[in-house]
Motif scaffolding. Structure first.
Motif, PDB file in Angstrom:
ATOM      1  N   SER A  32      -3.708  84.530  98.004  1.00 33.24           N
ATOM      2  CA  SER A  32      -2.207  84.256  96.922  1.00 33.24           C
ATOM      3  C   SER A  32      -2.725  82.253  96.937  1.00 33.24           C
ATOM      4  O   SER A  32      -2.982  82.388  95.181  1.00 33.24           O
ATOM      5  CB  SER A  32      -1.564  85.091  97.126  1.00 33.24           C
ATOM      6  OG  SER A  32      -1.126  84.083  98.559  1.00 33.24           O
ATOM      7  N   ASP A  49      -5.439  81.193  91.207  1.00 34.07           N
ATOM      8  CA  ASP A  49      -5.131  81.430  89.479  1.00 34.07           C
ATOM      9  C   ASP A  49      -5.108  83.001  90.048  1.00 34.07           C
ATOM     10  O   ASP A  49      -5.782  83.715  90.826  1.00 34.07           O
ATOM     11  CB  ASP A  49      -6.786  81.307  88.678  1.00 34.07           C
ATOM     12  CG  ASP A  49      -6.586  81.415  87.788  1.00 34.07           C
ATOM     13  OD1 ASP A  49      -5.908  81.153  86.483  1.00 34.07           O
ATOM     14  OD2 ASP A  49      -7.233  82.938  86.936  1.00 34.07           O
ATOM     15  N   ALA A  50      -3.929  82.977  88.983  1.00 27.36           N
ATOM     16  CA  ALA A  50      -3.023  84.679  88.708  1.00 27.36           C
ATOM     17  C   ALA A  50      -4.218  85.603  87.991  1.00 27.36           C
ATOM     18  O   ALA A  50      -4.140  86.540  88.207  1.00 27.36           O
ATOM     19  CB  ALA A  50      -1.368  83.814  87.626  1.00 27.36           C
ATOM     20  N   ARG A  54      -4.925  89.029  89.519  1.00 26.00           N
ATOM     21  CA  ARG A  54      -4.730  90.265  88.751  1.00 26.00           C
ATOM     22  C   ARG A  54      -6.027  91.192  88.333  1.00 26.00           C
ATOM     23  O   ARG A  54      -5.954  92.356  88.738  1.00 26.00           O
ATOM     24  CB  ARG A  54      -4.263  90.386  87.303  1.00 26.00           C
ATOM     25  CG  ARG A  54      -4.680  91.149  86.089  1.00 26.00           C
ATOM     26  CD  ARG A  54      -3.925  90.716  84.715  1.00 26.00           C
ATOM     27  NE  ARG A  54      -5.251  89.831  84.137  1.00 26.00           N
ATOM     28  CZ  ARG A  54      -6.067  90.727  83.692  1.00 26.00           C
ATOM     29  NH1 ARG A  54      -6.537  91.495  84.306  1.00 26.00           N
ATOM     30  NH2 ARG A  54      -6.882  89.541  83.334  1.00 26.00           N
ATOM     31  N   GLN A  78       3.234  82.229  88.911  1.00 28.59           N
ATOM     32  CA  GLN A  78       2.613  83.161  88.170  1.00 28.59           C
ATOM     33  C   GLN A  78       2.221  84.075  89.268  1.00 28.59           C
ATOM     34  O   GLN A  78       1.456  85.292  88.717  1.00 28.59           O
ATOM     35  CB  GLN A  78       2.056  81.956  87.500  1.00 28.59           C
ATOM     36  CG  GLN A  78       2.763  81.144  86.481  1.00 28.59           C
ATOM     37  CD  GLN A  78       2.881  80.298  87.496  1.00 28.59           C
ATOM     38  OE1 GLN A  78       2.596  79.593  88.287  1.00 28.59           O
ATOM     39  NE2 GLN A  78       4.415  79.533  86.806  1.00 28.59           N
ATOM     40  N   VAL A  79       1.565  83.751  90.388  1.00 28.30           N
ATOM     41  CA  VAL A  79       1.065  84.967  91.427  1.00 28.30           C
ATOM     42  C   VAL A  79       2.177  85.759  91.837  1.00 28.30           C
ATOM     43  O   VAL A  79       1.798  87.088  91.345  1.00 28.30           O
ATOM     44  CB  VAL A  79       0.112  84.610  92.113  1.00 28.30           C
ATOM     45  CG1 VAL A  79       0.363  84.932  93.351  1.00 28.30           C
ATOM     46  CG2 VAL A  79      -1.237  83.104  92.159  1.00 28.30           C
ATOM     47  N   THR A  82       2.565  88.889  88.709  1.00 28.20           N
ATOM     48  CA  THR A  82       1.046  89.020  88.634  1.00 28.20           C
ATOM     49  C   THR A  82       1.340  89.902  89.353  1.00 28.20           C
ATOM     50  O   THR A  82       1.062  91.384  89.100  1.00 28.20           O
ATOM     51  CB  THR A  82      -0.644  88.700  88.712  1.00 28.20           C
ATOM     52  OG1 THR A  82      -0.314  87.366  88.171  1.00 28.20           O
ATOM     53  CG2 THR A  82      -1.663  89.162  89.099  1.00 28.20           C
TER      54      THR A  82
END
Length: 253
Positions: A32, A49-50, A54, A78-79, A82
């Motif tokens: 993460s 990066d989320a 994903r 943001q993570v 997701t």
């Protein structure tokens, strides 16, 4: 599991991989966040990066049966979002959340936006969260553990395992708050009155492994506690800071 990368190998994703493997399950590791970290403290962290996460989650879900999910440091909101979207597609899978906020040395691993997102969007989906004493007080808005746990349950947490590894005294007391009339407590002898780097990660990952292998929540907690005690009895001196649990040592379930 979805956790941060600790370059010292004491906590985070490596702790998860080792614990889950030792307990007879197969880990599916997603990173993460990347940290600047040693056995003494965390000095910085950058979220992955989320959208990449994903895509990784979707790829795994289309290929591999998933029996439990464990989270550690999440990097940013943001993570987390997701992860929340993914977890909602698998409502019957146990989600064990280690709500990592700070490193033992005091370094931050979650900002206010992420803490708020954990409380509002992630905790209500979790079967269990496993805060240490400092995390419980912060997340539950009270220095009294019973009140803090009750506040978290009223906000949507199904159960709270308040861990005592970061306390002091001859015994560690872990307390499970769920829907039972009274909390359930486990009392474990503290090893050398020391703190160790990565015990919280190890405990939560071991609980997830137990749940993934079909144990009840209480049986998974008991097994995980025995496992963590075994790892700290054989702890390794890796750096100049806290010692690291030896999760690679042979352990009979």
């Amino acid at each position: 599991m979805l956790s941060g990368l600790d370059p010292s190998g004491g906590a985070g994703i490596q702790a998860d991989i080792q614990a889950i493997t030792s307990l007879g399950a197969h880990p599916l590791p997603l990173v993460s966040c990347l940290t600047v970290q040693d056995t003494r403290n965390v000095y910085g962290a950058e979220a992955v990066d989320a959208d990449l996460i994903r895509r990784q989650l979707e790829s795994l879900a289309n290929d591999v049966p998933i029996h439990a999910i464990k989270t550690g440091a999440l990097g940013n909101a943001q993570v987390l979002d997701t992860l929340v979207d993914f977890v909602r597609t698998m409502p019957d899978i146990p989600l064990i959340v280690d709500p990592v906020v700070k490193a033992a040395g005091g370094g931050n691993l979650a900002d206010e936006e992420l803490i708020r997102a954990m409380k509002e969007r992630l905790f209500p989906l979790a079967e269990m969260i496993t805060p240490n004493g400092e995390e419980l007080a912060l997340l539950g808005n009270s220095d009294d553990p019973d009140t803090a746990a009750r506040n978290l349950q009223e906000a949507g947490c199904d159960s709270v395992l308040a861990t005592g590894g970061h306390g002091i005294g001859f015994h560690i007391i872990n307390t499970l708050y769920n829907h039972a009339p009274e909390p359930m407590r486990w009392e474990i002898e503290r090893v050398n009155d020391h703190e160790f780097h990565g015990t919280g990660c190890t405990l939560a990952a071991a609980i997830a492994a137990g749940r993934g292998c079909g144990l009840s929540a209480r049986a998974a907690i008991s097994q995980a506690q025995n496992y963590v005690r075994h790892t700290v009895l054989h702890a390794l001196t890796v750096g100049k800071g806290q010692r690291v649990p030896d999760r690679g040592i042979l352990w009979e379930h």
